[in-house]
Motif scaffolding. Structure first.
Motif, PDB file in Angstrom:
ATOM      1  N   UNK A 136     -56.717 -14.350   5.660  1.00 21.58           N
ATOM      2  CA  UNK A 136     -57.971 -14.104   6.390  1.00 21.58           C
ATOM      3  C   UNK A 136     -57.782 -13.242   7.635  1.00 21.58           C
ATOM      4  N   UNK A 137     -56.663 -12.527   7.717  1.00 20.79           N
ATOM      5  CA  UNK A 137     -56.431 -11.638   8.844  1.00 20.79           C
ATOM      6  C   UNK A 137     -56.197 -10.226   8.330  1.00 20.79           C
ATOM      7  N   UNK A 138     -56.914  -9.270   8.914  1.00 20.88           N
ATOM      8  CA  UNK A 138     -56.776  -7.871   8.510  1.00 20.88           C
ATOM      9  C   UNK A 138     -55.760  -7.158   9.399  1.00 20.88           C
ATOM     10  N   UNK A 139     -54.950  -6.314   8.790  1.00 17.28           N
ATOM     11  CA  UNK A 139     -53.971  -5.517   9.516  1.00 17.28           C
ATOM     12  C   UNK A 139     -54.005  -4.080   9.002  1.00 17.28           C
ATOM     13  N   UNK A 140     -53.479  -3.163   9.822  1.00 21.13           N
ATOM     14  CA  UNK A 140     -53.393  -1.762   9.440  1.00 21.13           C
ATOM     15  C   UNK A 140     -51.969  -1.458   8.997  1.00 21.13           C
ATOM     16  N   UNK A 141     -51.843  -0.835   7.841  1.00 25.34           N
ATOM     17  CA  UNK A 141     -50.564  -0.369   7.332  1.00 25.34           C
ATOM     18  C   UNK A 141     -50.648   1.144   7.141  1.00 25.34           C
ATOM     19  N   UNK A 142     -49.496   1.801   7.170  1.00 23.73           N
ATOM     20  CA  UNK A 142     -49.524   3.250   7.003  1.00 23.73           C
ATOM     21  C   UNK A 142     -48.234   3.739   6.349  1.00 23.73           C
ATOM     22  N   UNK A 143     -48.321   4.948   5.806  1.00 21.24           N
ATOM     23  CA  UNK A 143     -47.156   5.633   5.256  1.00 21.24           C
ATOM     24  C   UNK A 143     -47.361   7.123   5.470  1.00 21.24           C
ATOM     25  N   UNK A 144     -46.302   7.847   5.830  1.00 25.57           N
ATOM     26  CA  UNK A 144     -46.387   9.297   5.993  1.00 25.57           C
ATOM     27  C   UNK A 144     -45.015   9.906   5.769  1.00 25.57           C
ATOM     28  N   UNK A 145     -45.006  11.111   5.182  1.00 30.93           N
ATOM     29  CA  UNK A 145     -43.756  11.791   4.878  1.00 30.93           C
ATOM     30  C   UNK A 145     -43.971  13.300   4.953  1.00 30.93           C
ATOM     31  N   UNK A 146     -42.909  14.022   5.233  1.00 30.15           N
ATOM     32  CA  UNK A 146     -42.959  15.484   5.277  1.00 30.15           C
ATOM     33  C   UNK A 146     -42.841  16.033   3.860  1.00 30.15           C
ATOM     34  N   UNK A 147     -43.931  15.921   3.108  1.00 30.90           N
ATOM     35  CA  UNK A 147     -43.968  16.385   1.729  1.00 30.90           C
ATOM     36  C   UNK A 147     -45.421  16.634   1.338  1.00 30.90           C
ATOM     37  N   UNK A 148     -45.649  17.463   0.324  1.00 28.38           N
ATOM     38  CA  UNK A 148     -47.029  17.697  -0.125  1.00 28.38           C
ATOM     39  C   UNK A 148     -47.595  16.481  -0.831  1.00 28.38           C
ATOM     40  N   UNK A 149     -48.906  16.470  -0.953  1.00 26.26           N
ATOM     41  CA  UNK A 149     -49.595  15.308  -1.515  1.00 26.26           C
ATOM     42  C   UNK A 149     -49.161  14.996  -2.933  1.00 26.26           C
ATOM     43  N   UNK A 150     -48.836  16.023  -3.706  1.00 29.83           N
ATOM     44  CA  UNK A 150     -48.426  15.794  -5.095  1.00 29.83           C
ATOM     45  C   UNK A 150     -47.205  14.881  -5.183  1.00 29.83           C
ATOM     46  N   UNK A 151     -46.328  14.954  -4.199  1.00 30.78           N
ATOM     47  CA  UNK A 151     -45.156  14.076  -4.163  1.00 30.78           C
ATOM     48  C   UNK A 151     -45.479  12.750  -3.474  1.00 30.78           C
ATOM     49  N   UNK A 152     -46.302  12.823  -2.436  1.00 30.37           N
ATOM     50  CA  UNK A 152     -46.571  11.633  -1.623  1.00 30.37           C
ATOM     51  C   UNK A 152     -47.348  10.563  -2.373  1.00 30.37           C
ATOM     52  N   UNK A 153     -48.185  10.945  -3.338  1.00 30.22           N
ATOM     53  CA  UNK A 153     -49.060   9.947  -3.969  1.00 30.22           C
ATOM     54  C   UNK A 153     -48.269   8.802  -4.605  1.00 30.22           C
ATOM     55  N   UNK A 154     -46.991   9.028  -4.912  1.00 34.04           N
ATOM     56  CA  UNK A 154     -46.177   7.924  -5.428  1.00 34.04           C
ATOM     57  C   UNK A 154     -46.048   6.791  -4.407  1.00 34.04           C
ATOM     58  N   UNK A 155     -46.121   7.148  -3.121  1.00 32.15           N
ATOM     59  CA  UNK A 155     -46.013   6.146  -2.068  1.00 32.15           C
ATOM     60  C   UNK A 155     -47.265   5.284  -1.952  1.00 32.15           C
ATOM     61  N   UNK A 156     -48.354   5.707  -2.583  1.00 30.33           N
ATOM     62  CA  UNK A 156     -49.595   4.937  -2.500  1.00 30.33           C
ATOM     63  C   UNK A 156     -49.519   3.628  -3.272  1.00 30.33           C
ATOM     64  N   UNK A 157     -48.450   3.415  -4.021  1.00 28.81           N
ATOM     65  CA  UNK A 157     -48.302   2.150  -4.736  1.00 28.81           C
ATOM     66  C   UNK A 157     -48.311   0.959  -3.787  1.00 28.81           C
ATOM     67  N   UNK A 158     -47.971   1.182  -2.529  1.00 27.65           N
ATOM     68  CA  UNK A 158     -47.964   0.086  -1.566  1.00 27.65           C
ATOM     69  C   UNK A 158     -49.372  -0.239  -1.051  1.00 27.65           C
TER      70      UNK A 158
END
Length: 227
Positions: A48-70
């Motif tokens: 019942x508690x909301x938190x902010x999570x983030x991910x960022x990398x020096x790569x184009x979106x085509x590669x980064x979308x794999x990180x969206x699994x989290x």
């Protein structure tokens, strides 16, 4: 030029819109506005508690979308960014978006601020990175009346941010120059992107339909809750 996008899912659409898939489609469209780095921030609720999570990398979106699994499949709020680097090397991940003001603000910016060095000089803010965008979120995090002070920024800016003390609220603002478009689903969710064409393409790829699309006027701030 950078790309920003994101969404706030309504109660009516909750569990119906696969927001992780929507985030991927948005990133893969706004990548045309920047390939130097990619990032995302989202809210996640546990006990019942909301938190902010983030991910960022020096790569184009085509590669980064794999990180969206989290990212949760049905997260309700997210902000996204694809970077065209100007000031601050992408090799220093602090320069990439979302910009993190620890324990306060997580934000993304499209545009260029030209007086960031001057504002850091006159304010007692600890600078974390070199990127000009940081000054926007330092101002929001540390000012008593940030909305009245944001016009002190010189340059172009469309921005979105999350406050760690109120993670499920999406904040949007357009100062001058940089575009920002908003669409509403028939279930009253809000989806935004830098341009109308990219917004339409991403929503179509996500197999969603928008009932309205409008351009955010300059010098407008929006506080968005549950769409």
């Amino acid at each position: 030029m950078c790309g920003i996008a994101g969404f706030s899912i309504s109660t009516k659409d909750r569990g119906k819109i696969k927001s992780r898939s929507l985030a991927e489609k948005l990133l893969l469209e706004i990548v045309v506005r920047g390939e130097d780095a990619t990032g995302a921030a989202w809210t996640e609720v546990a006990d019942d508690k909301a938190n902010v999570f983030y991910s960022k990398e020096a790569m184009p979106a085509e590669e980064f979308v794999e990180y969206l699994d989290m990212m949760p499949l049905f997260t309700r709020t997210a902000i996204l960014h694809t970077r065209y680097a100007t000031k601050g090397s992408p090799s220093n991940n602090n320069n990439n978006h979302p910009i993190i003001i620890p324990n306060k603000i997580v934000g993304v910016h499209n545009g260029v601020i030209t007086n960031d060095d001057e504002l850091f000089d006159v304010n007692d803010w600890e600078r974390i990175a070199q990127v000009d965008s940081e000054v926007i979120f330092q101002m929001i995090a540390n000012s008593e009346e940030p909305l009245t002070e944001l016009p002190e920024l010189f340059g172009r800016a469309a921005i979105a941010w999350l406050d760690v003390d109120d993670p499920e609220t999406l904040h949007l603002a357009r100062l001058k120059g940089s575009p920002l478009f908003i669409g509403h689903t028939y279930g009253d969710s809000l989806i935004f992107a830098s341009t109308e064409s990219l917004l339409k393409l991403a929503v179509s790829e996500a197999r969603l339909t928008l009932k309205t699309i409008w351009e955010v006027p300059e010098m407008l701030y929006l506080k968005v809750q549950a769409g």
